[in-house]
Motif scaffolding. Structure first.
Motif, mmCIF file in Angstrom:
data_model
loop_
_atom_site.group_PDB
_atom_site.id
_atom_site.type_symbol
_atom_site.label_atom_id
_atom_site.label_comp_id
_atom_site.label_asym_id
_atom_site.label_seq_id
_atom_site.Cartn_x
_atom_site.Cartn_y
_atom_site.Cartn_z
ATOM 1 N N MET A 27 -2.411 11.089 -10.818
ATOM 2 C CA MET A 27 -3.059 10.419 -9.613
ATOM 3 C C MET A 27 -2.595 10.843 -8.457
ATOM 4 N N LYS A 28 -2.022 12.138 -8.314
ATOM 5 C CA LYS A 28 -1.249 12.753 -7.304
ATOM 6 C C LYS A 28 -2.113 12.899 -6.224
ATOM 7 N N ALA A 29 -3.693 13.147 -6.231
ATOM 8 C CA ALA A 29 -4.238 13.284 -4.922
ATOM 9 C C ALA A 29 -4.582 11.952 -4.270
ATOM 10 N N GLY A 30 -4.235 10.687 -4.954
ATOM 11 C CA GLY A 30 -4.141 9.375 -4.570
ATOM 12 C C GLY A 30 -3.114 9.291 -3.868
ATOM 13 N N ILE A 31 -1.791 9.542 -4.379
ATOM 14 C CA ILE A 31 -0.504 9.558 -3.567
ATOM 15 C C ILE A 31 -0.641 10.146 -2.337
ATOM 16 N N VAL A 32 -1.013 11.321 -2.309
ATOM 17 C CA VAL A 32 -1.380 12.028 -0.913
ATOM 18 C C VAL A 32 -2.094 11.323 -0.005
ATOM 19 N N GLN A 33 -3.117 10.737 -0.385
ATOM 20 C CA GLN A 33 -4.067 9.915 0.706
ATOM 21 C C GLN A 33 -3.441 8.747 1.192
ATOM 22 N N MET A 34 -2.586 8.003 -0.009
ATOM 23 C CA MET A 34 -1.930 6.701 0.113
ATOM 24 C C MET A 34 -0.933 7.117 1.478
ATOM 25 N N PHE A 35 -0.009 7.968 1.501
ATOM 26 C CA PHE A 35 1.069 8.258 2.285
ATOM 27 C C PHE A 35 0.302 8.732 3.681
ATOM 28 N N THR A 36 -0.758 9.690 3.496
ATOM 29 C CA THR A 36 -1.553 9.776 4.980
ATOM 30 C C THR A 36 -2.129 8.699 5.442
ATOM 31 N N ALA A 37 -2.695 7.873 4.808
ATOM 32 C CA ALA A 37 -3.307 6.386 5.433
ATOM 33 C C ALA A 37 -2.100 5.649 5.759
ATOM 34 N N LEU A 38 -0.888 5.510 5.435
ATOM 35 C CA LEU A 38 0.049 4.892 5.991
ATOM 36 C C LEU A 38 0.549 5.716 7.370
ATOM 37 N N ARG A 39 0.379 6.842 7.468
ATOM 38 C CA ARG A 39 0.565 7.369 8.625
ATOM 39 C C ARG A 39 -0.125 7.203 9.783
ATOM 40 N N LEU A 40 -1.448 6.630 9.344
ATOM 41 C CA LEU A 40 -2.240 6.378 10.434
ATOM 42 C C LEU A 40 -2.360 5.131 10.810
ATOM 43 N N ILE A 41 -1.298 4.109 10.216
ATOM 44 C CA ILE A 41 -1.354 2.872 10.559
ATOM 45 C C ILE A 41 -0.020 2.571 11.434
ATOM 46 N N GLU A 42 -0.334 1.849 12.661
ATOM 47 C CA GLU A 42 0.902 1.511 13.766
ATOM 48 C C GLU A 42 1.925 0.596 12.956
ATOM 49 N N ASP A 43 1.578 -0.086 12.292
ATOM 50 C CA ASP A 43 2.795 -1.051 11.813
ATOM 51 C C ASP A 43 2.358 -1.296 10.385
ATOM 52 N N THR A 44 3.614 -0.857 9.494
ATOM 53 C CA THR A 44 3.538 -0.899 8.234
ATOM 54 C C THR A 44 4.551 -1.813 7.687
ATOM 55 N N SER A 45 5.174 -2.827 8.543
ATOM 56 C CA SER A 45 6.187 -3.816 8.014
ATOM 57 C C SER A 45 6.016 -4.619 7.037
ATOM 58 N N ALA A 46 4.427 -4.967 6.912
ATOM 59 C CA ALA A 46 3.947 -5.914 6.001
ATOM 60 C C ALA A 46 3.603 -5.292 4.825
#
Length: 388
Positions: free
Chosen positions: A113-132
């Motif tokens: 599921m390597k494309a899913g991992i790439v998308q996951m980390f990219t999505a997190l880069r778009l979020i201002e606050d990932t503390s939760a």
């Protein structure tokens, strides 16, 4: 422009970066149990995860296998779950390298599921606050999650919801239900003898295991969509002129309900030898209980709301025959939605693929969903379905 559309615009700008990262990750082979390769892949993902989340990974090593965990800073309102091991042996990348033709990428593990991992980390880069937000990437899912199950369940229990970034269906739908699965190994004991001179003195383990295969065939459902009981890996004998003294058979079982898994489990444990003097031992059992659609429904409705804002019409919840680590989290009663990764197909096959032209929208969808779930404290005690 509304927030989901802004996320989509940002994800579109990162499409080339996602394709480059996918190429790098696919080239970094991660075969089951191959410790040097799994460690190398974990090193790469630890760097990407720290970049996306702004905090380092906890490398949780169990029986030598490296799992990666980024716990939430405070209350863990959402857990992103995935795995970076693949089913492909080391060296597959040489015969089937990462390849892009038009908007389709192929390569070992590209969809699962390597494309899913790439998308996951990219999505997190778009979020201002990932503390939760918590993230857990394991490295033994394809071999049954034997060393990671405790870790998965521990993190799920402290999470408000679990989003599994396994691949979507080929049509792009998320997964609200999965079959449960069991794995068994039948070990048959016989008695060796010379196959040409006095075969009658032997107890043929191959013949005995053949009887067991036919019996197993009666335990599944008649229709292809129901319970499946499938003999898989088989070994028997030592030489061509010896009555086999031992045989071993692996059995894969899948079912939509807990009752069905337990019915088949009882039947397999009740198997008896057909041949006089043969012995039969059953090892293994139920590995994952089914993932229930009821737990996923509130998350599905929230996801559909975000999808509509992104212009993704017709997103529905699909039933998937294959199991995932989401089965573990759902079995605990934690709201779980699966299939939030790449759009593609052919998992575990030579023609495994992902649709590159869907990566941006899926990344924006995940980012929007994580952002909404991670800020639920603003809604006090409201349930997920109340904010969809």
């Amino acid at each position: 422009m509304d927030h989901p559309r802004c996320l989509l615009d940002a994800a579109e700008k990162l499409r080339n970066d996602m394709v480059d990262r996918l190429s790098t990750l696919v080239a970094c082979e991660s075969a089951p149990g191959s410790l040097p390769h799994l460690e190398s892949c974990a090193d790469l993902l630890a760097r990407w995860g720290e970049e996306a989340l702004g905090r380092p990974a906890h490398r949780v090593v169990v029986d030598g296998l490296p799992h990666l965990l980024w716990p939430a800073v405070g209350r863990q309102r959402v857990l992103l779950l995935g795995h970076f091991d693949t089913v492909f042996p080391v060296g597959t990348i040489r015969s089937r390298p990462f390849t892009v033709r038009r908007d389709v990428a192929t390569g070992p593990g590209v969809c699962d599921m390597k494309a899913g991992i790439v998308q996951m980390f990219t999505a997190l880069r778009l979020i201002e606050d990932t503390s939760a937000v918590g993230v857990l990437l394991t490295c033994d899912e394809e071999s049954g999650s034997g060393t990671s199950r405790h870790l998965i369940e521990r993190e799920a229990r402290r999470s408000g919801a679990v989003l599994v970034c396994e691949a979507a269906t080929p049509d792009g739908n998320v997964k609200v239900a999965r079959k449960g699965g069991s794995v068994y190994r039948l070990t048959v004991g016989g008695r060796a003898a010379h196959a040409g001179v006095e075969p009658q003195r032997g107890v043929n383990a191959t013949v005995e295991v053949a009887h067991q295969v036919l019996t197993l065939g009666t335990l599944g459902a008649a229709d292809s969509g129901g319970t499946s009981v499938t003999p898989t890996l088989l070994s028997a004998g030592t030489t061509t002129n010896t009555v086999p003294e031992q045989a071993s058979l692996a059995v894969d079982v899948r079912a939509w309900t807990r009752d069905e898994l337990e019915r088949v489990d009882h039947a397999i444990r009740g198997l008896v030898p057909f041949l006089p003097e043969a012995t039969l031992a059953v090892h293994g059992g139920i590995n994952r209980y089914p993932m229930s659609p009821e737990l996923a429904q509130p998350l599905l409705e929230l996801t559909q709301s975000i999808a509509r804002q992104l212009g993704m019409a017709g997103l529905v919840g699909a039933y998937a025959a294959g199991a995932s680590d989401g089965n573990f989290t759902a079995a605990l009663g934690v709201p779980t939605l699966d299939g939030l990764g790449a759009v593609g197909g052919g998992a575990h096959a030579a023609d495994e693929y992902v649709c590159l032209d869907r990566m941006a929208e899926r990344t924006a969808l995940l980012a929007g969903l994580v952002d909404r779930l991670s800020t639920m404290e603003r809604f006090g005690t409201q349930r997920i379905e109340d904010i969809a």
